[in-house]
Design a protein around this motif. Structure first.
Motif, PDB file in Angstrom:
ATOM      1  N   ARG A  27       9.949 -58.403 -21.319  1.00 40.46           N
ATOM      2  CA  ARG A  27      11.359 -58.782 -21.509  1.00 40.46           C
ATOM      3  C   ARG A  27      11.974 -59.311 -20.213  1.00 40.46           C
ATOM      4  O   ARG A  27      13.170 -59.571 -20.151  1.00 40.46           O
ATOM      5  N   GLY A  28      11.160 -59.368 -19.144  1.00 40.01           N
ATOM      6  CA  GLY A  28      11.668 -59.833 -17.856  1.00 40.01           C
ATOM      7  C   GLY A  28      12.406 -58.763 -17.080  1.00 40.01           C
ATOM      8  O   GLY A  28      13.221 -59.060 -16.209  1.00 40.01           O
ATOM      9  N   VAL A 129      12.111 -60.005  -0.954  1.00 38.01           N
ATOM     10  CA  VAL A 129      11.486 -60.642  -2.108  1.00 38.01           C
ATOM     11  C   VAL A 129      12.210 -60.253  -3.392  1.00 38.01           C
ATOM     12  O   VAL A 129      12.965 -59.273  -3.427  1.00 38.01           O
ATOM     13  N   GLN A 130      11.957 -61.048  -4.423  1.00 45.22           N
ATOM     14  CA  GLN A 130      12.533 -60.832  -5.748  1.00 45.22           C
ATOM     15  C   GLN A 130      11.412 -60.952  -6.769  1.00 45.22           C
ATOM     16  O   GLN A 130      10.569 -61.847  -6.656  1.00 45.22           O
ATOM     17  N   VAL A 131      11.394 -60.063  -7.756  1.00 40.51           N
ATOM     18  CA  VAL A 131      10.344 -60.108  -8.778  1.00 40.51           C
ATOM     19  C   VAL A 131      10.559 -61.293  -9.715  1.00 40.51           C
ATOM     20  O   VAL A 131      11.695 -61.734  -9.953  1.00 40.51           O
ATOM     21  N   ALA A 140       2.976 -60.077 -19.244  1.00 34.77           N
ATOM     22  CA  ALA A 140       3.940 -60.474 -18.210  1.00 34.77           C
ATOM     23  C   ALA A 140       3.599 -59.746 -16.911  1.00 34.77           C
ATOM     24  O   ALA A 140       3.818 -58.550 -16.786  1.00 34.77           O
ATOM     25  N   MET A 141       3.021 -60.495 -15.974  1.00 36.28           N
ATOM     26  CA  MET A 141       2.596 -59.921 -14.689  1.00 36.28           C
ATOM     27  C   MET A 141       3.698 -60.095 -13.659  1.00 36.28           C
ATOM     28  O   MET A 141       4.193 -61.207 -13.461  1.00 36.28           O
ATOM     29  N   PRO A 142       4.079 -59.002 -12.980  1.00 35.78           N
ATOM     30  CA  PRO A 142       5.056 -59.147 -11.898  1.00 35.78           C
ATOM     31  C   PRO A 142       4.436 -59.899 -10.733  1.00 35.78           C
ATOM     32  O   PRO A 142       3.315 -59.615 -10.316  1.00 35.78           O
TER      33      PRO A 142
END
Length: 149
Positions: A27-28, A129-131, A140-142
């Motif tokens: 879902r992000g 940093v930002q995911v 969905a891979m971070p």
């Protein structure tokens, strides 16, 4: 037993304790398991709180922001499937809103960019940093992006 030495390690093994992490990632959302009794955050996910031994948990949403706590640039010997992307990076990110929680991933220029898309000279301990999430074989891979590219 099949020879897997040439296959990339692209997707995780998802177990019952960690499944919600991947469902939220789809879902992000970056979420971390928290104890429903004492509130302590924990990662990796596990059935019992190491602080109070409660088996009740919930998943707390994180901002997705952090800083590079450590990094490495793998050099040979590499798995053959990754050789074309070398040199790439593997970073450990300390979450901004949960400094005791650290996640492993890759620093890339965009979520779907190759693992070697960031110039190795740009890697710095403490860089913010930002995911971002990339679809890798339906998971969905971070991945991590510099806040100030």
């Amino acid at each position: 037993m099949p020879d897997t030495s040439t296959e990339p390690l692209l997707t995780p093994t998802i177990d019952g304790d960690g499944a919600p992490f991947w469902e939220y990632a789809a879902r992000g959302e970056l979420r971390v398991q928290a104890c429903a009794a004492c509130g302590e955050l924990r990662f990796p996910p596990r059935p019992c709180c190491p602080h109070c031994q409660s088996f009740d948990s919930r998943w707390q949403r994180m901002s997705g922001r952090g800083r590079i706590w450590s990094y490495v640039r793998p050099h040979p010997p590499l798995l053959p499937a990754y050789a074309a992307q070398a040199p790439y990076n593997a970073i450990i990110v300390e979450l901004a809103d949960a400094p005791r929680i650290r996640l492993v991933g890759n620093l890339v220029t965009t979520a779907d960019a190759p693992l070697n898309s960031v110039d190795p000279e740009r890697l710095r301990i403490g860089a913010k940093v930002q995911v971002a999430f990339a679809d890798v074989d339906g998971i969905a891979m971070p991945r991590w992006l510099l806040e100030r590219p």
